[in-house]
Design an enzyme around this catalytic site. Sequence first.
Site, PDB file in Angstrom:
ATOM      1  N   GLU A 172     -17.265  17.623  10.772  1.00  0.00           N
ATOM      2  CA  GLU A 172     -17.951  16.021  10.834  1.00  0.00           C
ATOM      3  C   GLU A 172     -18.985  15.977  10.959  1.00  0.00           C
ATOM      4  O   GLU A 172     -18.880  15.093  11.458  1.00  0.00           O
ATOM      5  CB  GLU A 172     -16.864  15.325  10.867  1.00  0.00           C
TER       6      GLU A 172
ATOM      7  N   GLU B 265      -8.506  20.023   7.741  1.00  0.00           N
ATOM      8  CA  GLU B 265      -8.054  18.867   8.445  1.00  0.00           C
ATOM      9  C   GLU B 265      -7.071  17.942   7.809  1.00  0.00           C
ATOM     10  O   GLU B 265      -7.811  16.955   7.063  1.00  0.00           O
ATOM     11  CB  GLU B 265      -8.691  17.983   9.241  1.00  0.00           C
TER      12      GLU B 265
END
Length: 451
Positions: free
Chosen positions: A165, A357
């Site tokens: 991320e 995720e």
Amino acid sequence: MSGLPKDFMWGAGTSSMQIEGGHASGDRGRCIWDDLGEVPGAIKDGTGANHRGVEHVEMLEVDLNIMKDLSLDSYRFSISWPRVQPTGSGAFNEKGMAFYDRLIDGLLERNIEPNLTLYHWDLPSELQAIGGWTNPQVVDLFGEYAAKMSSRYGDRVKYWATMNEPWCVAWLGNLTGEHAPGIRDLPTAVRVAHQLVRAHARGSQAIKSQSPKVLVGAVNNLTNPMLNGEATQENLKDLQIVDGYKNRWWMQGMYEGKYPADLVEIFEKETGIFCDEKEIGDVSFGRDWIGLNYYNADVFSGGGTGVGLFPGTTSIQGAGYGTERTDMGWSWTPDGIKTTLIEISQKYPDIPVFVSENGSCYNDGPSEDGKIHDAKRDEYLTLYIKSCVEAYKSGVNLKGYYLWSLLDNFEWAWGFEMRFGLVHVDFKNMMKRTPKESALAYRDLIRSSKD
Ligand code: NOJ
């Protein structure tokens, strides 16, 4: 789950800083999240710098056995850079590297495929002191660290991600300051966004230089920006800008070596900084797979003046969606994971995709029967997984799904009060682990998918 291939990888994930604990034990160097922990009020539940995570290093065998009991096919984890190289340059720490040997070997002994992320936000403090990710020298050091890790673990780890991320690293770390290093400065955020793309190229090249056969990708929190209600032309333009920040900057940068022209122009206009895509480097080593972290859509409504986190937007404002909210206050948008997967696969049809995720925060604790009845998590996961299966059936080259997270853990600026785990951790009682009801349901799903 009929319709998914038998080799579909069902997994769960964690990250080093969230489970391993602070530097105070002397086992690792300091990182920027230790430093942020010393800033009063930065971590909402008051957790300071020296927390013990969930003592995963000490409880490694327990955690490995839990993964086995849950029948996981794969485990996604990250390496703590300051554990293996305390100051981010110079000498490596044998004890730290031996810990990850034990983890990886323990996974393989249990037939669990390791999936390793090199950078999940715990930058060594010494590197922040020289400008952190704004400094191209840090990108070079990241390359050295990546090469060392690859030469050590590349014989046993097939799946590698350079980073997790990067959008959060750049924008939450350097514009809103809610994440480490806690900076609030647009030019800094822009510089970081550029250097992180370079770091992906550099890091993946370094990994492959030592272990040419491993599979390298990046993990991004891509999204499907949505408008609630009527949309004006202006609103639609803003939505495109959000798409640029969240999706195109990273995917085009990291997988194509190109930047989206609209964002380059916004950055130049707002900061005077020109991000030159010619500086990205060779991206051909890091496009073996795509990792998608997905929790919810970015939802907006019109009638606003733009969202500060997305400089250049002028007419939208943040909005919720539907009625369901997790304990983080995040809307449920299960259809969005399918939409996002389909968009990725249309743009990159040849690259396999993993949901790296997905999960939800519900802070349920043990009931009188000793069980943790996290029915909402179960309901949430059922909808999101169903949507992933639909994406697969519509032709997305989806190879696996990692639930976030294996364990309740340190949820960054929220501290320990937000629980994403499949497994409950009693922070006040010896870090005792208890699988929640959702964990048992996930285990049953995995087992039945192999029948
Ligand atoms: C994504 C991040 O990678 C992870 O570290 C975090 O805990 C989850 N989102 C939930 O916020």
